[in-house]
Design an enzyme around this catalytic site. Structure first.
Site, PDB file in Angstrom:
ATOM      1  N   TYR A 174      61.724 -51.627   4.868  1.00 10.39           N
ATOM      2  CA  TYR A 174      61.019 -51.721   3.591  1.00 10.39           C
ATOM      3  C   TYR A 174      59.829 -50.762   3.571  1.00 10.39           C
ATOM      4  O   TYR A 174      59.637 -50.014   2.595  1.00 10.39           O
ATOM      5  CB  TYR A 174      60.532 -53.151   3.338  1.00 10.39           C
ATOM      6  CG  TYR A 174      59.617 -53.247   2.136  1.00 10.39           C
ATOM      7  CD1 TYR A 174      60.134 -53.163   0.843  1.00 10.39           C
ATOM      8  CD2 TYR A 174      58.241 -53.378   2.290  1.00 10.39           C
ATOM      9  CE1 TYR A 174      59.301 -53.223  -0.267  1.00 10.39           C
ATOM     10  CE2 TYR A 174      57.397 -53.434   1.188  1.00 10.39           C
ATOM     11  CZ  TYR A 174      57.930 -53.359  -0.087  1.00 10.39           C
ATOM     12  OH  TYR A 174      57.101 -53.395  -1.174  1.00 10.39           O
ATOM     13  N   ARG A 218      46.351 -56.890   5.074  1.00  6.84           N
ATOM     14  CA  ARG A 218      45.123 -57.193   4.339  1.00  6.84           C
ATOM     15  C   ARG A 218      45.388 -58.012   3.079  1.00  6.84           C
ATOM     16  O   ARG A 218      44.607 -58.898   2.722  1.00  6.84           O
ATOM     17  CB  ARG A 218      44.440 -55.877   3.957  1.00  6.84           C
ATOM     18  CG  ARG A 218      43.136 -56.016   3.188  1.00  6.84           C
ATOM     19  CD  ARG A 218      42.791 -54.700   2.506  1.00  6.84           C
ATOM     20  NE  ARG A 218      43.813 -54.330   1.528  1.00  6.84           N
ATOM     21  CZ  ARG A 218      43.979 -53.100   1.042  1.00  6.84           C
ATOM     22  NH1 ARG A 218      43.192 -52.120   1.443  1.00  6.84           N
ATOM     23  NH2 ARG A 218      44.934 -52.845   0.154  1.00  6.84           N
ATOM     24  N   ARG A 231      54.697 -63.240  -3.693  1.00  9.50           N
ATOM     25  CA  ARG A 231      55.399 -62.211  -2.921  1.00  9.50           C
ATOM     26  C   ARG A 231      54.993 -62.345  -1.457  1.00  9.50           C
ATOM     27  O   ARG A 231      53.829 -62.557  -1.138  1.00  9.50           O
ATOM     28  CB  ARG A 231      55.042 -60.815  -3.430  1.00  9.50           C
ATOM     29  CG  ARG A 231      55.471 -60.563  -4.864  1.00  9.50           C
ATOM     30  CD  ARG A 231      55.029 -59.199  -5.332  1.00  9.50           C
ATOM     31  NE  ARG A 231      53.582 -59.088  -5.363  1.00  9.50           N
ATOM     32  CZ  ARG A 231      52.909 -57.974  -5.619  1.00  9.50           C
ATOM     33  NH1 ARG A 231      53.574 -56.865  -5.858  1.00  9.50           N
ATOM     34  NH2 ARG A 231      51.595 -57.960  -5.650  1.00  9.50           N
ATOM     35  N   PHE A 291      42.379 -34.874   3.994  1.00 12.41           N
ATOM     36  CA  PHE A 291      43.208 -35.671   3.104  1.00 12.41           C
ATOM     37  C   PHE A 291      44.066 -36.664   3.890  1.00 12.41           C
ATOM     38  O   PHE A 291      44.232 -37.823   3.473  1.00 12.41           O
ATOM     39  CB  PHE A 291      44.097 -34.737   2.285  1.00 12.41           C
ATOM     40  CG  PHE A 291      45.169 -35.429   1.501  1.00 12.41           C
ATOM     41  CD1 PHE A 291      44.878 -36.057   0.300  1.00 12.41           C
ATOM     42  CD2 PHE A 291      46.478 -35.462   1.964  1.00 12.41           C
ATOM     43  CE1 PHE A 291      45.876 -36.702  -0.427  1.00 12.41           C
ATOM     44  CE2 PHE A 291      47.476 -36.099   1.248  1.00 12.41           C
ATOM     45  CZ  PHE A 291      47.164 -36.723   0.046  1.00 12.41           C
TER      46      PHE A 291
END
Length: 422
Positions: A174, A218, A231, A291
């Site tokens: 997933y 988290r 969920r 980044f």
């Protein structure tokens, strides 16, 4: 002042060293907003980017012009895809074809689908701006984005049908679909820009998995309290060792088992760090490095806060803004990455309970990460802003910071009203 602003002020008073990085961050955001393009579709994209992720948007705007536009559009497309997946009010049979066909919708400047809330609803309602911007990208960027969007949409649709993440293998699959592909897509965009070599798929995938697993750890409480349908992304293979059903982890009577389950999930996420460090060490362009590196450091910092912390099951656990500002300000080289990872791993180590069922595995993974950091031979020059960040406060400093924060709050409110009008 708002609750968030008061919270930030309190944190700055407790950690005065946060003030300068916070001020620099606010000034950088202001400067980035001045660079928002005048063309309506690009103006919408960059304004929306700052609304859905202010700090991430800032780092994106540091990239070179062509790559910056491609990453901005890619990020917004993925946020739109996530919005469709996350909206539990949408019927499954409606949602699946949208996810499966999303890579085709991005070529249609007239397509939109109303869903989500707040800024995400605006993104979806005015999606034609994102599609218009996408159609102006270089063909190599378009091909990379389409390919990843197609694979992510198919993966999301597959797991909606499953309705439950059963095994750790399912969990990894997933996370690969919804985040590993983001890492693969970004690597393709970096390569298409001519600034980087094409990184190995295994390390690109790990970059995404580490960030996604951190978010899943988290956000347990937010996800399980989702209305109208909860969920659960924590795999049954893990939570079933500690509870009869995942909802039981929220109850105070189960605090001990809940924290052990949490520590198991954090330990699972740590396995990806070695590949993440390999990836970061191979980046050549300084802007691309920042980044990529900043979110990874924020992830290990978040895991350090979450580890052994019952508050994950009580409310929101996140890095204070001042520490986030420091990470953004002080992440420039690989030495900074090794130093931050070593420090946050030390924080996790200090919280390990030897009676925790996963303590041995956690210690082993922390040892492996810290060995890599130590072998870099950069730690002796590292000046920690994490471990040595001791709260100090003086009356004159308090008065000064209150005045400055009041000014910054007034500016932020003015800025917010301007954004809402755009």
């Amino acid at each position: 002042m708002s609750h968030d602003t008061m919270g930030t002020l309190k944190a700055v008073l407790q950690h005065p060293d946060d003030f300068y990085p916070l001020l620099k961050l606010m000034m950088a955001v202001k400067q980035a907003e001045k660079q928002i393009p005048a063309l309506p579709h690009w103006g919408f994209c960059y304004s929306m980017l700052h609304k859905v992720s202010r700090s991430f948007g800032l780092v994106i705007q540091q990239l070179g012009s062509e790559l910056r536009d491609a990453v901005c559009v890619f990020y917004l497309l993925l946020r739109a895809l996530d919005t469709v997946e996350d909206d539990t009010t949408i019927d499954t049979m409606t949602k699946i074809p949208i996810l499966m066909e999303f890579h085709r919708h991005i070529y249609d400047p007239y397509w939109h689908f109303s869903c989500g809330t707040k800024e995400y609803k605006i993104l979806m309602d005015r999606f034609h701006h994102v599609s218009t911007a996408f159609l102006e990208l270089n063909a190599s960027f378009q091909e990379a984005i389409e390919d990843i969007t197609m694979k992510m949409g198919a993966g999301m649709a597959k797991f909606i049908c499953k309705e439950e993440v059963v095994s750790i293998a399912d969990y990894d699959e997933y996370c690969h679909y919804v985040a590993g592909h983001v890492g693969l897509g970004l690597s393709k965009l970096f390569h298409a820009s001519g600034k980087e070599v094409l990184f190995p798929e295994s390390t690109s995938n790990a970059m995404g998995l580490f960030l996604q697993k951190t978010n899943i750890v988290r956000d347990f409480l937010v996800d399980i309290n989702e209305v109208p349908k909860s969920r659960v992304y924590w795999p049954r293979q893990v939570w079933s060792r500690y509870a009869s059903k995942p909802e039981d982890l929220k109850h105070k009577d189960n605090s001990k088992k809940a924290v052990q389950c949490l520590n198991h999930m954090v330990t699972n996420a740590l396995v990806h760090i070695e590949d993440c460090l390999k990836y970061l060490s191979g980046i050549r362009d300084p802007a691309i490095f920042k980044f990529c590196a900043i979110p990874q450091i924020m992830a290990i910092g978040t895991l350090a806060l979450c580890y052994n912390n019952i508050e994950v099951f009580r409310g929101v656990v996140k890095l204070r803004r001042g520490l986030t500002a420091k990470i953004i300000d002080r992440t420039n080289t690989m030495a900074d990455v090794y130093g931050a990872f070593n420090d946050f791993c030390s924080m996790i180590r200090s919280k390990i309970n030897v009676k925790d069922p996963n303590a041995h595995m956690t210690v082993s993974r922390i040892d492996d990460i810290q060995k890599i950091c130590k072998n870099s031979r950069t730690l002796d020059k590292w000046k920690s802003y994490i471990i040595d960040d001791k709260p100090t406060c003086r009356p004159a400093l308090i008065a000064f910071l209150i005045v400055i924060m009041a000014i910054l709050y007034a500016y932020s409110q003015h800025h917010k009203s301007i954004l809402e009008m755009n």
